[in-house]
Write a protein that holds these residues in place. Structure first.
Motif, PDB file in Angstrom:
ATOM      1  N   SER A  16      46.747  45.202  47.333  1.00 11.37           N
ATOM      2  CA  SER A  16      46.693  43.746  47.161  1.00 11.37           C
ATOM      3  C   SER A  16      48.080  43.116  47.250  1.00 11.37           C
ATOM      4  CB  SER A  16      45.996  43.377  45.850  1.00 11.37           C
ATOM      5  OG  SER A  16      46.743  43.775  44.728  1.00 11.37           O
ATOM      6  N   ARG A  17      49.120  43.894  46.975  1.00 12.32           N
ATOM      7  CA  ARG A  17      50.491  43.391  47.138  1.00 12.32           C
ATOM      8  C   ARG A  17      50.861  43.231  48.609  1.00 12.32           C
ATOM      9  NH1 ARG A  17      53.211  47.357  42.880  1.00 12.32           N
ATOM     10  NH2 ARG A  17      52.541  46.318  40.977  1.00 12.32           N
ATOM     11  N   ARG A  49      43.721  38.542  33.068  1.00 14.80           N
ATOM     12  CA  ARG A  49      43.961  37.099  33.129  1.00 14.80           C
ATOM     13  C   ARG A  49      43.473  36.386  31.859  1.00 14.80           C
ATOM     14  NH1 ARG A  49      39.524  34.947  37.589  1.00 14.80           N
ATOM     15  NH2 ARG A  49      37.807  34.881  36.113  1.00 14.80           N
ATOM     16  N   SER A  79      40.971  35.863  44.170  1.00 17.83           N
ATOM     17  CA  SER A  79      41.632  35.637  42.881  1.00 17.83           C
ATOM     18  C   SER A  79      43.150  35.680  43.054  1.00 17.83           C
ATOM     19  CB  SER A  79      41.199  36.715  41.883  1.00 17.83           C
ATOM     20  OG  SER A  79      41.907  36.562  40.681  1.00 17.83           O
ATOM     21  N   PRO A  80      43.831  34.560  42.780  1.00 16.04           N
ATOM     22  CA  PRO A  80      45.294  34.587  42.867  1.00 16.04           C
ATOM     23  C   PRO A  80      45.869  35.594  41.866  1.00 16.04           C
ATOM     24  CG  PRO A  80      44.476  32.340  42.592  1.00 16.04           C
ATOM     25  CD  PRO A  80      43.313  33.267  42.391  1.00 16.04           C
ATOM     26  N   HIS A  81      46.942  36.228  42.257  1.00 12.22           N
ATOM     27  CA  HIS A  81      47.668  37.159  41.378  1.00 12.22           C
ATOM     28  C   HIS A  81      46.835  38.386  40.997  1.00 12.22           C
ATOM     29  CE1 HIS A  81      50.391  33.776  41.161  1.00 12.22           C
ATOM     30  NE2 HIS A  81      49.449  33.041  40.637  1.00 12.22           N
ATOM     31  N   SER A  83      46.959  41.587  41.795  1.00 10.09           N
ATOM     32  CA  SER A  83      47.681  42.788  41.374  1.00 10.09           C
ATOM     33  C   SER A  83      48.259  42.625  39.967  1.00 10.09           C
ATOM     34  CB  SER A  83      48.789  43.146  42.367  1.00 10.09           C
ATOM     35  OG  SER A  83      49.747  42.115  42.465  1.00 10.09           O
ATOM     36  N   ASP A  84      48.792  41.450  39.666  1.00  8.57           N
ATOM     37  CA  ASP A  84      49.333  41.200  38.320  1.00  8.57           C
ATOM     38  C   ASP A  84      48.236  41.276  37.262  1.00  8.57           C
ATOM     39  OD1 ASP A  84      51.880  40.793  39.377  1.00  8.57           O
ATOM     40  OD2 ASP A  84      51.593  38.615  39.515  1.00  8.57           O
ATOM     41  N   HIS A  85      47.102  40.673  37.554  1.00  9.61           N
ATOM     42  CA  HIS A  85      45.995  40.696  36.585  1.00  9.61           C
ATOM     43  C   HIS A  85      45.488  42.111  36.349  1.00  9.61           C
ATOM     44  CE1 HIS A  85      45.994  36.437  36.252  1.00  9.61           C
ATOM     45  NE2 HIS A  85      45.405  36.183  37.417  1.00  9.61           N
ATOM     46  N   ASN A  88      48.123  43.928  34.235  1.00  4.68           N
ATOM     47  CA  ASN A  88      48.090  43.415  32.864  1.00  4.68           C
ATOM     48  C   ASN A  88      46.834  43.888  32.134  1.00  4.68           C
ATOM     49  OD1 ASN A  88      50.484  42.064  33.354  1.00  4.68           O
ATOM     50  ND2 ASN A  88      49.507  40.100  33.755  1.00  4.68           N
TER      51      ASN A  88
END
Length: 108
Positions: A16-17, A49, A79-81, A83-85, A88
């Protein structure tokens, strides 16, 4: 209980990055996951998220299964972000993806 391996979540995070290069591969990877794995992946993203708390993992997985109205890959890639979600969410569950991500990057 999480129904997807940390390795598979790490694979989704890394792809996803690089969505501009790996979207087709990522969609195919998510589509090959079974229903339980897909629901767990969505639940981890929701936890990441802050839509659910880590203690509510079972509820998040059940909600992902019952409210699945679009293909999981479409939902996640929208869904934005992402990889971050996912990172996390896994961290909130007490699971680090660092080792799996490092292994995947080394193996190329």
């Amino acid at each position: 209980m999480l129904e997807i391996s940390a390795w598979k979540v790490a694979q989704v995070v890394l792809m996803s990055r690089e969505l501009d290069r790996a979207e087709g591969e990522l969609r195919a990877f998510i589509d090959r996951l079974n229903e339980d794995e897909q629901a767990s992946l969505v639940a981890v993203m929701w936890i990441g998220r802050d839509s659910f708390m880590a203690d509510d993992l079972a509820e998040a997985i059940m909600t992902a299964k019952t409210e699945n109205t679009v293909p999981t890959a479409d939902y996640l890639l929208g869904s934005p972000h992402l990889s971050d979600h996912l990172e996390n969410g896994m961290e909130a569950l007490g699971i680090s993806l660092s080792e799996e991500e490092d292994d995947l990057v080394r193996k190329g």
